[in-house]
Write a protein that holds these residues in place. Structure first.
Motif, PDB file in Angstrom:
ATOM      1  N   GLY A  75      12.570  65.905  27.529  1.00 48.52           N
ATOM      2  CA  GLY A  75      11.838  65.410  26.370  1.00 48.52           C
ATOM      3  C   GLY A  75      10.791  66.426  25.946  1.00 48.52           C
ATOM      4  O   GLY A  75      11.096  67.594  25.704  1.00 48.52           O
ATOM      5  N   GLU A  76       9.529  66.003  25.887  1.00 53.92           N
ATOM      6  CA  GLU A  76       8.448  66.896  25.495  1.00 53.92           C
ATOM      7  C   GLU A  76       7.771  67.557  26.691  1.00 53.92           C
ATOM      8  O   GLU A  76       6.686  68.109  26.580  1.00 53.92           O
ATOM      9  CB  GLU A  76       7.397  66.138  24.683  1.00 53.92           C
ATOM     10  N   TYR A  77       8.446  67.542  27.839  1.00 54.73           N
ATOM     11  CA  TYR A  77       7.865  68.084  29.067  1.00 54.73           C
ATOM     12  C   TYR A  77       8.769  69.156  29.680  1.00 54.73           C
ATOM     13  O   TYR A  77       9.988  69.113  29.552  1.00 54.73           O
ATOM     14  CB  TYR A  77       7.643  66.966  30.099  1.00 54.73           C
ATOM     15  N   ARG A 119       3.315  69.290  29.758  1.00 53.04           N
ATOM     16  CA  ARG A 119       3.575  69.201  28.319  1.00 53.04           C
ATOM     17  C   ARG A 119       3.918  70.577  27.758  1.00 53.04           C
ATOM     18  O   ARG A 119       3.169  71.535  27.945  1.00 53.04           O
ATOM     19  CB  ARG A 119       2.371  68.614  27.593  1.00 53.04           C
ATOM     20  N   THR A 120       5.044  70.650  27.073  1.00 51.99           N
ATOM     21  CA  THR A 120       5.456  71.941  26.516  1.00 51.99           C
ATOM     22  C   THR A 120       4.553  72.385  25.376  1.00 51.99           C
ATOM     23  O   THR A 120       4.472  73.573  25.079  1.00 51.99           O
ATOM     24  CB  THR A 120       6.905  71.877  26.011  1.00 51.99           C
ATOM     25  N   ALA A 121       3.867  71.447  24.734  1.00 51.64           N
ATOM     26  CA  ALA A 121       3.027  71.789  23.586  1.00 51.64           C
ATOM     27  C   ALA A 121       1.791  72.573  23.978  1.00 51.64           C
ATOM     28  O   ALA A 121       1.412  73.540  23.305  1.00 51.64           O
ATOM     29  CB  ALA A 121       2.620  70.519  22.836  1.00 51.64           C
TER      30      ALA A 121
END
Length: 406
Positions: free
Chosen positions: A345-347, A361-363
């Motif tokens: 997902g976003e990780y 968190r990739t962000a």
């Protein structure tokens, strides 16, 4: 060969418990090599396992980065007892079990001052594709199973131990052996179509990175710090590019293995070296597009605009795909011997040497979640199914699955 064996033994020792090394010498200075203490996570996400199961004996004594393979809703795994299993990704239930795979005669290896007998069991991770599951053994045997029912389709033998995951693609099975050779085998019957032979340096990390294919080429990372592109049709070299120069006064200092997962984007290949270099390479010419002083023995995960990796010190980096510029870095997991990341997902998800799984968190690189499977190293890359289930295997054979966090 003795020097290479001693280094492998040392790496295995360090990877399975730095606290033991500390106790040998009784010095507080050795805390500098221990995994960093984990800090409390503010507002952690829910990362409870959906299921876990023990697969039998793992590969903890061999220090290999074993990982499961996933296709659709099936997980394919192997253990040191010679069993290959297909499991349901949602429940962990067994779909089929090959039971004991007989892989030839016993062998031996030198371990420090003694010669130790080893059986000829499975040593690699399974590769899956075209309706088959393929895996290699410590005596060089390669075995293909039917992915639906587990029946053996064929077996053949290469010239040395197979620790890398075989690649099944375009009617071929690409297999790497531990002596520097790469084989193109016919996917129908396992017969040899071609072989590419490359020498090895005096020292290297145990294991090989898995092949990656695209646009009629197969890409391989080597112990001398290079990436080589071979033509799938005949195994001839299309180009070669050095990712990291093997410089130093001795074999240990010159180690520059490209052993982690390499990633293929649109016309660009991304590779990282044990020497601490990460490079983007044009796939048509083999020309470097950029080079960054951040890298390690693990591999790379790829997103639309960035790539993620952990360096040798345990710092996690997000690098811009187009320029290699650092977007962020995270160093709270220092010295934890992080795996190649998986995107969940976003990780970005990493396993570590103490059996923890970390969600970052990739962000922005913040640590968002953590779960411990067991007190055993996680060396193989976590895998993500199409339905979002994350699957992680420890070196002692415990498999756990985590749904995608909300």
């Amino acid at each position: 060969m003795l020097l290479r064996t001693l280094l492998i033994a040392l790496i295995l020792t360090l990877s399975t418990g730095c606290a033991t090394v500390k106790n040998w010498f009784g010095s507080s200075k050795n805390k500098a090599i221990e995994p960093a203490e984990l800090v409390e996570i503010a507002n952690p996400i829910d990362v409870d396992a959906a299921w876990s199961r023990n697969l039998g004996d793992g590969q903890e004594k061999l220090g290999l980065r074993q990982r499961p393979a996933i296709e659709g809703e099936r997980i394919f795994v192997a253990n040191d007892e010679g069993r290959v299993l297909a499991l349901d990704v949602n429940s962990g239930d067994t779909i089929w079990d090959s039971e004991a795979v007989k892989t030839g005669k016993e062998g031996s290896r030198v371990f420090f001052w003694r010669r130790e007998k080893i059986d000829a069991g499975l040593s690699g991770s399974p590769g899956v594709g075209n309706g088959m599951v393929v895996i290699g053994g410590r005596n060089g045997e390669v075995i293909a199973f039917d992915a639906d029912g587990g029946a053996e389709r064929w077996r053949t033998k290469v010239t040395s131990e197979v620790t890398a995951t075989p690649l099944v693609t375009d009617g071929l099975v690409i297999v790497r052996s531990g002596d520097g050779r790469t084989f193109g085998l016919d996917a129908g019957d396992g017969s040899r179509k071609w072989v590419f032979d490359r020498g090895l340096p005096g020292l290297g990390i145990r294991g090989n990175g898995s092949p990656v294919a695209g646009d009629g080429l197969v890409y391989l990372g080597y112990d001398d710090g290079s990436v080589i592109a071979l033509r799938l049709a005949d195994g001839q070299r299309a180009w070669e590019q050095l990712v990291a120069e093997p410089e130093g006064r001795n074999d240990l200092e010159r180690m520059s293995d490209v052993d982690g997962e390499i990633q293929l984007g649109l016309g660009t290949l991304y590779a990282s070296s044990y020497k601490g270099q990460t490079m983007a390479i044009d796939t048509n010419s083999g020309r470097p597009l950029w080079n960054r002083d951040a890298g390690g023995y693990g591999g790379i995960a790829l997103l639309a605009d960035r790539l993620l990796l952990a360096d040798g010190a345990g710092t996690v980096w997000a690098l811009d795909r187009n320029s290699g510029t650092a977007i962020w870095k995270q160093d709270v997991l220092a010295r934890r011997q992080l795996t190649t990341p998986a995107i969940h997902g976003e990780y970005a998800v990493f396993g570590d040497v103490e059996g923890y799984v970390h969600w970052i968190r990739t962000a922005d690189g913040t640590v968002a979640g953590r779960s411990r499977i067991e007190r055993a190293p996680i060396l193989g890359t976590p895998q993500v199914a199409a339905n979002g289930m994350l699957v992680v295997l420890t070196n002692e054979g415990k498999l756990s699955a985590f749904p995608q966090p909300n």
